[in-house]
Design a protein around this motif. Structure first.
Motif, PDB file in Angstrom:
ATOM      1  N   PRO A  97       0.808  -1.227   0.000  1.00  0.00           N
ATOM      2  CA  PRO A  97       0.000   0.000   0.000  1.00  0.00           C
ATOM      3  C   PRO A  97       0.841   1.278   0.000  1.00  0.00           C
ATOM      4  O   PRO A  97       1.918   1.338   0.595  1.00  0.00           O
ATOM      5  CB  PRO A  97      -0.797  -0.127   1.304  1.00  0.00           C
ATOM      6  N   THR A  99       1.914   4.613   1.264  1.00  0.00           N
ATOM      7  CA  THR A  99       1.857   5.214   2.608  1.00  0.00           C
ATOM      8  C   THR A  99       3.051   6.136   2.788  1.00  0.00           C
ATOM      9  O   THR A  99       4.158   5.796   2.354  1.00  0.00           O
ATOM     10  CB  THR A  99       2.078   4.143   3.717  1.00  0.00           C
ATOM     11  N   ASP A 108       4.684  -4.488   5.751  1.00  0.00           N
ATOM     12  CA  ASP A 108       4.677  -4.175   4.313  1.00  0.00           C
ATOM     13  C   ASP A 108       6.103  -4.027   3.792  1.00  0.00           C
ATOM     14  O   ASP A 108       6.419  -4.478   2.689  1.00  0.00           O
ATOM     15  CB  ASP A 108       3.891  -2.882   4.055  1.00  0.00           C
ATOM     16  N   ALA A 198      -4.038  -1.457  -7.950  1.00  0.00           N
ATOM     17  CA  ALA A 198      -3.479  -0.323  -7.196  1.00  0.00           C
ATOM     18  C   ALA A 198      -4.360   0.913  -7.291  1.00  0.00           C
ATOM     19  O   ALA A 198      -4.400   1.719  -6.359  1.00  0.00           O
ATOM     20  CB  ALA A 198      -2.065  -0.019  -7.677  1.00  0.00           C
ATOM     21  N   ASP A 201      -9.269   1.628  -5.791  1.00  0.00           N
ATOM     22  CA  ASP A 201     -10.000   2.430  -4.803  1.00  0.00           C
ATOM     23  C   ASP A 201     -10.094   3.906  -5.194  1.00  0.00           C
ATOM     24  O   ASP A 201     -10.884   4.643  -4.612  1.00  0.00           O
ATOM     25  CB  ASP A 201      -9.301   2.337  -3.425  1.00  0.00           C
TER      26      ASP A 201
END
Ligand code: NAP
Length: 253
Positions: A97, A99, A108, A198, A201
């Motif tokens: 993800p 971040t 991660d 990816a 969303d």
């Protein structure tokens, strides 16, 4: 370019999807027998079945590239099925993800390094044991445009992909005297399930991504595969540890 891989064997990791799948197809069309390896066994099998239905020689193998035991077994299965290993594309990889660094999770970071960097190291190690015996072979590792430049929010992925370039250069120097060619491909943003996931969303991110690519479009998996096929071929025999960057111009801005 007229590349013939008749009588040769290619191994592709991440072959169940996207760039790996397109590369397995390209190797097969050039005449190679192909081993399609993926964590997703059903996807690898479907991709191998597609090739065999077209008259190519292909088998599927389940392999988690972050697990050295799996990787050793994958190379052993390749040699047992086809007798040798001439070309390998170490394409398996994943995204973690987006971040900012202060909020990133250690899990991660560890996952990105385990699959994207240690996975390539595991694969090269066992592929090279076979190629060293043969005193021939070609390896193409998969980095990214994120192996060349930084990307905000993608620290772990970027570190893993920079690392792949370092591994490639060092191994290339070790094995160039034996005639084993080792190079790395650094794709720009390419239209694959990884990228679709990816942006799932926030589909509006796709417009921003495309605006930053000088060609004004995403790459196609086949365009990355054609760079891999060339780097695997005798035509690239004087390429040693080089990063080839099919990225629509992203990193030359
Ligand atoms: P993809 O469509 O998601 O395909 C990657 C494949 O690798 C998937 O089938 C995935 O299985 C498999 N995989 C994941 N972890 C694995 C593991 N531990 N062991 C074995 N297989 C594993 O992605 P892609 O876009 O084709 O990416 C291929 C490579 O290109 C990656 O190394 C990626 O980092 C690199 N790359 C992609 C882009 C891009 O824009 N697409 C840009 C630069 C670099 P699951 O689906 O089960 O996870």
């Amino acid at each position: 370019m007229n590349t013939s891989f008749d009588g040769k064997t290619a191994l592709v990791t991440g072959a169940g999807s996207g760039i790996g799948r397109a590369t397995a197809q390209a190797y097969a069309r050039a005449g190679a027998s192909v081993v399609l390896a993926d964590l997703d066994e059903a996807a690898a099998q479907a991709a191998a079945d597609e090739l065999t239905s077209q008259g190519h020689r292909a088998i599927a193998v389940r392999c988690d590239v972050s697990d050295e035991t799996d990787v050793a077994a994958m190379v052993a299965q390749t040699v047992s099925a086809f007798g040798r290993l001439d070309m390998a594309f170490n394409g398996a990889g994943l995204h973690v993800p987006v971040t900012e660094t202060a909020d990133a999770l250690a899990e991660d970071f560890d996952l990105a390094i385990a699959v994207n960097l240690r996975g390539v190291w595991n694969c090269m190690k066992h592929e090279l044991r076979q190629m060293r015996q043969q005193r021939s072979g070609a390896i193409v590792n998969c980095s990214s445009q994120s192996g060349i430049v930084g990307t905000a929010g993608l620290g772990a992925y970027t570190a893993s992909k920079h690392g792949v370039i370092g591994l490639t250069k060092s191994a290339a120097l070790e094995y160039a005297p034996l005639g084993i060619q080792i190079n790395v491909v650094c794709p720009g943003t390419t239209d694959t399930p990884m990228v679709q996931k990816a942006v799932a969303d926030a589909p509006e991110h796709m417009d921003t991504i495309i605006k930053e690519i000088p060609t004004g479009r995403l790459g196609r998996a086949e365009e990355i595969a054609s760079a891999v096929v060339w780097l695997s071929s005798p035509g690239a025999a004087f390429m040693v540890g080089q990063a080839v960057v099919p990225d629509g111009g992203y990193t030359v801005r």
